[in-house]
Design an enzyme around this catalytic site. Sequence first.
Site, PDB file in Angstrom:
ATOM      1  N   GLU A 158       0.811  -1.231   0.000  1.00 28.64           N
ATOM      2  CA  GLU A 158       0.000   0.000   0.000  1.00 28.64           C
ATOM      3  C   GLU A 158       0.842   1.277   0.000  1.00 28.64           C
ATOM      4  OE1 GLU A 158      -3.105  -0.458   2.950  1.00 28.64           O
ATOM      5  OE2 GLU A 158      -3.317  -2.560   2.392  1.00 28.64           O
ATOM      6  N   ASN A 200       2.274  -4.276  -3.620  1.00 31.09           N
ATOM      7  CA  ASN A 200       0.910  -4.708  -3.329  1.00 31.09           C
ATOM      8  C   ASN A 200       0.033  -3.514  -2.972  1.00 31.09           C
ATOM      9  OD1 ASN A 200      -0.874  -7.013  -2.918  1.00 31.09           O
ATOM     10  ND2 ASN A 200      -0.844  -6.477  -0.755  1.00 31.09           N
ATOM     11  N   HIS A 238     -10.104  -6.623  -2.426  1.00 29.39           N
ATOM     12  CA  HIS A 238     -11.125  -6.562  -1.373  1.00 29.39           C
ATOM     13  C   HIS A 238     -12.389  -5.917  -1.934  1.00 29.39           C
ATOM     14  CE1 HIS A 238      -8.501  -7.993   1.753  1.00 29.39           C
ATOM     15  NE2 HIS A 238      -7.623  -7.052   1.527  1.00 29.39           N
ATOM     16  N   GLU A 269      -5.490 -10.642  -2.149  1.00 30.97           N
ATOM     17  CA  GLU A 269      -6.273 -10.633  -0.895  1.00 30.97           C
ATOM     18  C   GLU A 269      -7.775 -10.658  -1.193  1.00 30.97           C
ATOM     19  OE1 GLU A 269      -5.014  -7.444   1.654  1.00 30.97           O
ATOM     20  OE2 GLU A 269      -2.899  -7.699   1.166  1.00 30.97           O
ATOM     21  N   ASP A 271     -11.604 -11.034  -1.360  1.00 33.21           N
ATOM     22  CA  ASP A 271     -12.824 -11.404  -0.647  1.00 33.21           C
ATOM     23  C   ASP A 271     -13.955 -10.588  -1.272  1.00 33.21           C
ATOM     24  OD1 ASP A 271     -11.377  -9.884   2.365  1.00 33.21           O
ATOM     25  OD2 ASP A 271     -12.088  -8.915   0.527  1.00 33.21           O
TER      26      ASP A 271
HETATM   27  O1  G3I Z   1      -2.414  -9.782  18.075  1.00 32.33           O
HETATM   28  C1  G3I Z   1      -3.236  -8.814  18.754  1.00 32.33           C
HETATM   29  C2  G3I Z   1      -3.812  -9.405  20.030  1.00 32.33           C
HETATM   30  O2  G3I Z   1      -2.742  -9.678  20.940  1.00 32.33           O
HETATM   31  C3  G3I Z   1      -4.797  -8.414  20.652  1.00 32.33           C
HETATM   32  O3  G3I Z   1      -5.384  -9.000  21.798  1.00 32.33           O
HETATM   33  C4  G3I Z   1      -5.870  -8.068  19.619  1.00 32.33           C
HETATM   34  C5  G3I Z   1      -6.896  -7.100  20.146  1.00 32.33           C
HETATM   35  O4  G3I Z   1      -6.332  -5.810  20.141  1.00 32.33           O
HETATM   36  O5  G3I Z   1      -5.245  -7.479  18.444  1.00 32.33           O
HETATM   37  C6  G3I Z   1      -4.383  -8.411  17.827  1.00 32.33           C
HETATM   38  O6  G3I Z   1      -3.788  -7.799  16.701  1.00 32.33           O
HETATM   39  C7  G3I Z   1      -4.709  -7.649  15.619  1.00 32.33           C
HETATM   40  C8  G3I Z   1      -4.099  -8.357  14.385  1.00 32.33           C
HETATM   41  O7  G3I Z   1      -4.928  -8.160  13.237  1.00 32.33           O
HETATM   42  C9  G3I Z   1      -3.961  -9.872  14.620  1.00 32.33           C
HETATM   43  O8  G3I Z   1      -5.221 -10.424  14.815  1.00 32.33           O
HETATM   44  C10 G3I Z   1      -4.825  -6.159  15.306  1.00 32.33           C
HETATM   45  O9  G3I Z   1      -5.500  -5.536  16.380  1.00 32.33           O
HETATM   46  C11 G3I Z   1      -5.635  -5.973  14.027  1.00 32.33           C
HETATM   47  O10 G3I Z   1      -5.631  -4.610  13.645  1.00 32.33           O
HETATM   48  C12 G3I Z   1      -4.993  -6.766  12.902  1.00 32.33           C
HETATM   49  O11 G3I Z   1      -5.835  -6.635  11.761  1.00 32.33           O
HETATM   50  C13 G3I Z   1      -5.222  -7.064  10.540  1.00 32.33           C
HETATM   51  C14 G3I Z   1      -5.033  -5.844   9.635  1.00 32.33           C
HETATM   52  O12 G3I Z   1      -4.498  -6.275   8.385  1.00 32.33           O
HETATM   53  C15 G3I Z   1      -4.090  -4.853  10.259  1.00 32.33           C
HETATM   54  O13 G3I Z   1      -4.204  -3.651   9.553  1.00 32.33           O
HETATM   55  C16 G3I Z   1      -6.155  -8.056   9.868  1.00 32.33           C
HETATM   56  O14 G3I Z   1      -6.220  -9.249  10.639  1.00 32.33           O
HETATM   57  C17 G3I Z   1      -5.656  -8.390   8.475  1.00 32.33           C
HETATM   58  O15 G3I Z   1      -6.635  -9.163   7.772  1.00 32.33           O
HETATM   59  C18 G3I Z   1      -5.428  -7.116   7.674  1.00 32.33           C
HETATM   60  O16 G3I Z   1      -4.889  -7.470   6.465  1.00 32.33           O
HETATM   61  C19 G3I Z   1      -4.563  -6.349   5.606  1.00 32.33           C
HETATM   62  C20 G3I Z   1      -3.359  -6.736   4.794  1.00 32.33           C
HETATM   63  O17 G3I Z   1      -2.297  -7.066   5.655  1.00 32.33           O
HETATM   64  C21 G3I Z   1      -2.989  -5.615   3.838  1.00 32.33           C
HETATM   65  N1  G3I Z   1      -4.127  -5.287   2.958  1.00 32.33           N
HETATM   66  C22 G3I Z   1      -5.333  -4.900   3.715  1.00 32.33           C
HETATM   67  C23 G3I Z   1      -5.749  -6.036   4.651  1.00 32.33           C
HETATM   68  C24 G3I Z   1      -6.999  -5.648   5.398  1.00 32.33           C
HETATM   69  O18 G3I Z   1      -6.744  -4.563   6.248  1.00 32.33           O
END
Ligand code: G3I
Length: 356
Positions: A158, A200, A238, A269, A271
């Site tokens: 991004e 990406n 997405h 990615e 969906d």
């Molecule tokens: O690991 C912590 C955990 O310890 C904590 O308890 C919990 C609650 O705060 O958060 C957990 O971290 C989360 C992480 O995913 C792992 O689950 C983050 O808060 C959360 O923001 C993070 O979200 C991910 C997001 O990227 C981050 O921006 C999504 O799962 C993931 O699907 C998403 O994927 C991105 C790609 O990498 C890039 N393209 C866009 C796509 C969607 O945003």
Amino acid sequence: MSFGMRLGLAMAIASLALLIGCGHDDSGGTIADAATERGFYFGVALADATSADAQTVVPAHFNSISAENAMKWGELANTVGNYDFRRADAFVELAQRSGVRLRGHALLWRDQTPSDLAAQIDAASDPEARMREVVEEHFRTVLTRYRGQVETWDVVNEPLELFGNDVDANIFYRTLGPGYIAEVFRLAHELDPEARLCLNEALLTYVEDNARTDALVALVQGLVEEGVPLHVVGLQGHFTSLNAAPQRARIEALLHRFTELGVDVELTELDISVRYFSGPTPFDEQAVAYADVTSACLAVDGCRSITVWGVRDDESWLDTYSLFRGRAPHTPLLFDAALAPKPAYTAVRDALRVRR
Ligand code: G3I
């Protein structure tokens, strides 16, 4: 009962299953079978490579995997330089054990960086030198560890503004300058010359002729003309229901705009929110949309891979992300919450089996 009668009965049952939306006609093999047979990667993003879901769907249903989060800088190292590779190593082990391809996501992204990165740069007497030092250390650490294991790396994720069309003035841009993208691609290529290197991006609407597409084409064209080792453009895919639904012809035209530059493309990615579809059988409409996207990629030389962003509907990021959770459940993936294949699964499998 003769063979012909048994075959007819099987086909009738399969058709009935599809008609009443029972989803997957498993008489026709898996997505992994169909993809592998045509030298194509159809992959899945996993939250955890050691989960039961991961073992169930890899390699049975997918021949490529991505780490949804585990290989991002901030997930590998909560603070700069302090790595915990256990979760990421599990992806390498699953890929090796299963004989599937591993996509590395993602070396550099403005999000999910080590918690102390910004503070370290702010405190540095020479922020540019310090940023270059920590980025080089990160690339060297990760690319050396996984050299030869990761087939394609998302080197920069991004680079554009989230809601604009300029190159994002993120922390890397501000400290290393506009040339940071070229710089880190060259560094990645030096550290792992065999890896395919990917830029990406999250387009918001997947059409060939809008300003965001133009901006990404211009960025990629500049990098290619500069001789930067950029092999693949990743278009995330997405379809969140807040922008246009997938349109096969326009996705094909979009993909061509990048392959014409001499790079490959991947849908990295994918969906497709079921919220797009308001007819009596929305999951069948979703299946058609998935087939259209798959067919669009297969129609374009240089489109070599599609990855869906998650295994099962109830774990999709769309249902928790601030912009989209208001329309949850999006049920955007190929398996439902009970890990049963949906009509979209069968539609993708069948699209992969169509020969041009
Ligand atoms: O690991 C912590 C955990 O310890 C904590 O308890 C919990 C609650 O705060 O958060 C957990 O971290 C989360 C992480 O995913 C792992 O689950 C983050 O808060 C959360 O923001 C993070 O979200 C991910 C997001 O990227 C981050 O921006 C999504 O799962 C993931 O699907 C998403 O994927 C991105 C790609 O990498 C890039 N393209 C866009 C796509 C969607 O945003």
